[in-house]
Structure formats: C-alpha cells, structure tokens
Design a protein around this motif. Structure first.
Motif, PDB file in Angstrom:
ATOM      1  N   ALA A 121     -11.156   5.584  -5.480  1.00  0.00           N
ATOM      2  CA  ALA A 121      -9.889   5.178  -4.861  1.00  0.00           C
ATOM      3  C   ALA A 121      -9.767   5.828  -3.491  1.00  0.00           C
ATOM      4  O   ALA A 121      -9.724   7.059  -3.385  1.00  0.00           O
ATOM      5  CB  ALA A 121      -8.710   5.570  -5.744  1.00  0.00           C
ATOM      6  N   MET A 141      -8.032  -3.390  -3.304  1.00  0.00           N
ATOM      7  CA  MET A 141      -8.231  -2.660  -4.555  1.00  0.00           C
ATOM      8  C   MET A 141      -8.197  -3.612  -5.757  1.00  0.00           C
ATOM      9  O   MET A 141      -8.039  -3.190  -6.904  1.00  0.00           O
ATOM     10  CB  MET A 141      -7.176  -1.557  -4.732  1.00  0.00           C
ATOM     11  CG  MET A 141      -5.751  -1.919  -4.347  1.00  0.00           C
ATOM     12  SD  MET A 141      -4.983  -3.193  -5.375  1.00  0.00           S
ATOM     13  CE  MET A 141      -4.835  -2.271  -6.897  1.00  0.00           C
ATOM     14  N   LYS A 155     -13.746  -1.330  -7.477  1.00  0.00           N
ATOM     15  CA  LYS A 155     -13.541  -0.926  -6.080  1.00  0.00           C
ATOM     16  C   LYS A 155     -12.052  -0.706  -5.827  1.00  0.00           C
ATOM     17  O   LYS A 155     -11.244  -1.635  -5.906  1.00  0.00           O
ATOM     18  CB  LYS A 155     -14.076  -2.009  -5.143  1.00  0.00           C
ATOM     19  CG  LYS A 155     -13.768  -1.756  -3.660  1.00  0.00           C
ATOM     20  CD  LYS A 155     -14.170  -2.950  -2.804  1.00  0.00           C
ATOM     21  CE  LYS A 155     -13.636  -2.838  -1.384  1.00  0.00           C
ATOM     22  NZ  LYS A 155     -13.919  -4.048  -0.567  1.00  0.00           N
ATOM     23  N   GLY A 156     -11.687   0.536  -5.476  1.00  0.00           N
ATOM     24  CA  GLY A 156     -10.290   0.882  -5.269  1.00  0.00           C
ATOM     25  C   GLY A 156      -9.967   1.222  -3.835  1.00  0.00           C
ATOM     26  O   GLY A 156      -9.403   2.289  -3.574  1.00  0.00           O
ATOM     27  N   CYS A 177      -7.555   1.006  -1.345  1.00  0.00           N
ATOM     28  CA  CYS A 177      -6.138   0.654  -1.429  1.00  0.00           C
ATOM     29  C   CYS A 177      -5.610   0.011  -0.154  1.00  0.00           C
ATOM     30  O   CYS A 177      -4.596  -0.695  -0.192  1.00  0.00           O
ATOM     31  CB  CYS A 177      -5.325   1.900  -1.789  1.00  0.00           C
ATOM     32  SG  CYS A 177      -5.727   2.530  -3.433  1.00  0.00           S
ATOM     33  N   THR A 183       0.802  -1.213   0.000  1.00  0.00           N
ATOM     34  CA  THR A 183       0.000   0.000   0.000  1.00  0.00           C
ATOM     35  C   THR A 183       0.840   1.270   0.000  1.00  0.00           C
ATOM     36  O   THR A 183       0.425   2.281  -0.576  1.00  0.00           O
ATOM     37  CB  THR A 183      -0.951   0.001   1.215  1.00  0.00           C
ATOM     38  OG1 THR A 183      -1.717  -1.208   1.191  1.00  0.00           O
ATOM     39  CG2 THR A 183      -1.885   1.186   1.177  1.00  0.00           C
ATOM     40  N   ALA A 221     -10.528  -2.669  -8.566  1.00  0.00           N
ATOM     41  CA  ALA A 221      -9.975  -1.609  -9.409  1.00  0.00           C
ATOM     42  C   ALA A 221      -8.923  -2.159 -10.352  1.00  0.00           C
ATOM     43  O   ALA A 221      -8.843  -1.758 -11.527  1.00  0.00           O
ATOM     44  CB  ALA A 221      -9.386  -0.501  -8.535  1.00  0.00           C
ATOM     45  N   LEU A 267      -2.456   4.769  -7.580  1.00  0.00           N
ATOM     46  CA  LEU A 267      -3.446   4.154  -8.447  1.00  0.00           C
ATOM     47  C   LEU A 267      -3.912   5.147  -9.514  1.00  0.00           C
ATOM     48  O   LEU A 267      -4.093   4.791 -10.688  1.00  0.00           O
ATOM     49  CB  LEU A 267      -4.634   3.659  -7.612  1.00  0.00           C
ATOM     50  CG  LEU A 267      -5.619   2.715  -8.310  1.00  0.00           C
ATOM     51  CD1 LEU A 267      -4.927   1.468  -8.823  1.00  0.00           C
ATOM     52  CD2 LEU A 267      -6.747   2.345  -7.351  1.00  0.00           C
TER      53      LEU A 267
END
Length: 458
Positions: free
Chosen positions: A279, A251, A227-228, A230, A157, A254, A165
């Motif tokens: 995000a 994520m 779906k982001g 993170c 992450t 995404a 992202l």
C-alpha cells in the motif's frame, strides 16, 4: 453455513420484514404471447393500449392501482437481466413469481443493481426491494464482496490512503480471527522490501506492506496479492490531468484481493490463506523516485527505472517474491496495472495471464458460466527484450509495444519457476451507468475467480 454478512445489501429485504409485496411476473421472451393469452381481458387491453411489444417490463393494473408488474427476460440465469429492476420498478417490496430455478441469479443481479455509493451524498430514490425467500447466504456474501470492491475504489484518496487501507484490512482480519501484520516506512528497508519503499517514499503517508494470514496449516496454501497504489500521480513522469483524474482507483487490485480474502473467510473455504497488499501513494517530492535510477528488489534483481509511472509492478514484485518464498499451491495477483490492457480489451474485459493452463482454463470457464468474463493474454517471453537494461538486470518499462504483456512478463520474473501463478490486469471501473454496473468502482473477474477457487479447493 451461517453467513457473516452483517446486513442485507440495498434493495433486498427478508420475507418477514416485507410490507405487502407485489408480484413480479417473470416471463421468458419466447413465452410472452402465451402468458398474455392466459390473462384476463382487462390486462390484455392494458398491454395492447400501452403498445407493449413483449420486451422490457410494464406495470400491471389492479383495483387499488398497481397490481404488480411483468418482467420479460431473455435469460433468467443472467444476473444482469435483473439488474435494472431496483431502479425502474415502482418503490416498494416485490416478490418474484416464476423463474424458480433462477432465484440465485435474480438475487445477485438485484443486489448488484441496487448498489449506490452514498458516503458523501444521498442515494436518491430508494431502490425497489426484492423479497428474499429461502436461503441465499452464499449469494449475499458474493454481493457483499463485489460491493466491498466498489466502496473501496469509490472512496476518495484523502479517506483511502495507505493508513485507511490498512485499517480496513485490520478490521477484516479481526472479524474473521485472522493474523495481521503491517511493515511500514523505513522498516520496509530493514525487512528487505526495497521496491515498495522506493515507490512510496515521496509521500507524506508512509508506504507499507499489509499481510493477513488465516486458515488451517494442513490445507493448501493460497496467496492473494493486490496492488494498493492509493493514488498515482505518475511520479516525476507525471500523468496529464485526464489520466490522473480517476487515479484513486489505482488500488483496485488491492480492493479485489481484500474482497476475495473476506469472501474466502466468510465462506470458510478450506485453504491456508495469505493476503499481501503493498500500500503506497506514488507522489512527487524531493526524494521521489527518478527516471534512470536503479533500485533493488527483494528477489535480488536490480531494476532500472525507465518510467516512474510504471510503479505498480515495482510494488508487486516485492510482494510476489515474498509469496513465492512460501511455495504455495497457487498465487493470484490483482492489479490495475496497464492502460495497454484497456486499449487491447476495453474496459469490460480484464486481461488474464497465467503460467498454468489449468488455472487459466478454469478461470475462463467460470467467467463464461457466471457472466463475469476475463480474457487470457499470452506470456510471450520473447518480449522480455523490451525490458532490457544496459546497467541493471532489467528495466521496469521500455517500448510501447505490447505494454500489458511486458508488464505481466516483468511480474513473472519474480515468481519462482514452476510455481502456479495467475495475474489479472483489471480496470476496476465503470465509465458510465449500465444496469448492474453503476458508474465508478467495479468488481471484475471476482465472481469468476471465486467460482474457480471454490471448485479447486472445496
């Protein structure tokens, strides 16, 4: 068509660059005895001396040591029948002899099997390389899409937050001449994306909605939503340590949507594409979303927060509302949405929900045809009672009953009635190493989705 893939995936090499490739003799399991009978006495003695039972593979002797290898497959058209080859064959270049009608499966399986995530460490032994003969541009783009998902999900992450992202999405848009917009921080409130803002506001990294647009306005519109999240601590309803350990993969939806968008543009699918990625990082802080709060959404529905760990549906609902406003031909969302889907179907089968039988049927059919299965689950609307709130239009969670179904029903509330829509609740992860499925991030249902979309729009 010219592929936009910048370089060959690991484990694959162009014929012009190959160095003295050895033959890999590919034989169906039922034909091993007849193949053995056609070999010289030395080879037959070699097989007998090693107790070769007609399954798996075995190196074959030659005057200078290694002459080649025998590779036995049950189904040459199954890409995973080839996926172990890069790891177990002796290093060097290999040319397939036989299975001419299954070359695409061979290239796909070899490419998937050779993948290693090496950003932070060496990849170990170099994979055995398959010599590419003939055009495989479409297969190479498909491998690149699967590996794009893997790379994004595997990245920790600190190097794959909302900003990073966004940069990945920007770079993809630039490469393919697509339009791009990012709505970040408090601008989300000004432009009516309150649920995305509510989930991400506690993080030091601003939440955002990423939007990519591409294609001819005369073509059917396809909207992809991913779906982001993170990283997902669970928020104030914090996850236990073992539940939080791999939440860099939250994520994964995404990653799937981004990879699919990139594949669509690389293969010039005749659609008008919109990609939407909320995000965020679901963090804990003084202004974190609290259980019992009521938040607004873009659609105008109020939502009572029953559980802050049911945040994925909150960011998706604003994006789905925007998608529905455009009245597209089809909306598809990808999301690592529920642990309940994993309990129901395990890690290998993504849960597919759709309000359109034709879309669902085509996705299921292509999943079986391409060894990339998904499993349809019911949008059982009586279970909306589990999302009842006494003080808001609905709650974001509720009973533990049918957790994957109720999550999908929540999302469906934000899709206009009559709008074709499909939702894939995907794990995006391999818990251990298997041929073609290395431990870590994984693309699931992506190849089936591509086949479905290509059949629909090509």
């Amino acid at each position: 068509m010219t592929s936009t893939t910048p370089a060959l995936p690991a484990g694959l090499i162009a014929a012009a660059d190959a160095a003295r490739p050895r033959p890999l003799h590919v034989v169906q399991r039922a034909d091993v005895d007849s193949w053995r009978a056609g070999q010289d006495a030395r080879t037959q003695a070699w097989l007998d001396g090693h107790g070769f039972d007609g399954s798996g593979w075995i190196a074959l002797p030659g005057d200078d040591g290694l002459a080649g290898a025998l590779w036995v497959v049950a189904d040459a058209h199954d890409p995973y029948a080839w996926a172990q080859a890069p790891a177990v064959l002796p290093p060097g270049d290999w040319r397939v002899a036989g299975a001419d009608d299954a070359r695409s499966a061979c290239v796909l399986g070899w490419g998937l099997g050779a993948y290693r995530y090496t950003r932070y460490c060496s990849g170990g032994r170099a994979p055995a390389r398959l010599v590419l003969e003939g055009g495989h541009a479409a297969t190479l783009d498909l491998i690149a899409a699967c590996n794009r998902v893997r790379d994004l999900v595997n990245t920790p992450t600190e190097n794959m937050g909302p900003e990073q992202l966004e940069q990945v999405a920007r770079d993809i848009a630039t490469t393919h001449g697509a339009g791009f917009d990012s709505i970040a921080g408090d601008e989300l409130l000004a432009r009516n994306f309150p649920a995305i803002h509510a989930v991400g506001r506690a993080s030091h990294r601003a939440p955002r909605l990423l939007q990519l647009t591409w294609g001819d306005a005369a073509h059917p519109q396809l909207v992809l939503v991913g779906k982001g999240v993170c990283f997902d601590t669970g928020g104030l309803d914090i996850k236990p340590a073992d539940g939080m350990r791999n939440m860099k993969k939250d994520m994964g939806g995404a990653a799937h949507a981004l990879a699919m968008a990139e594949l669509i543009m690389a293969r010039a699918l005749p659609v008008r594409l919109t990609l939407l990625i909320p995000a965020v990082e679901n963090a804990i802080g003084p202004n974190a979303l609290r259980p019992g709060e009521v938040i607004a959404t873009r659609k105008g529905l109020s939502v009572e927060i029953d559980n802050t760990d049911a945040e994925g549906r909150l960011v998706l609902c604003d994006a789905l509302a925007l998608a529905g406003e455009q009245s597209p031909d089809l909306i598809i969302d990808f999301a690592t949405l529920t642990g309940a889907a994993r309990i129901a179907l395990g890690p290998d089968l993504p849960a597919l929900y759709s309000n359109d039988d034709d879309v669902a049927g085509a996705w299921l059919e292509q999943g079986l045809a391409h060894h990339d299965p998904v499993w349809r689950m019911p949008l059982w609307r009586p279970y909306l009672r589990y999302l009842h709130s006494r003080i808001a239009d609905m709650a974001n969670a509720g009973s533990r009953m049918a957790g994957s179904v109720t999550a999908a029903l929540y999302l469906e509330r934000f899709v206009p009635e009559g709008q074709p829509w499909a939702h894939l609740d995907v794990y995006s992860w391999n818990d251990g190493d298997r041929p073609g499925k290395p431990a870590g991030g994984e693309a699931q249902g992506l190849r089936a989705a591509w086949a479905m979309l290509e059949a629909r729009y090509r």
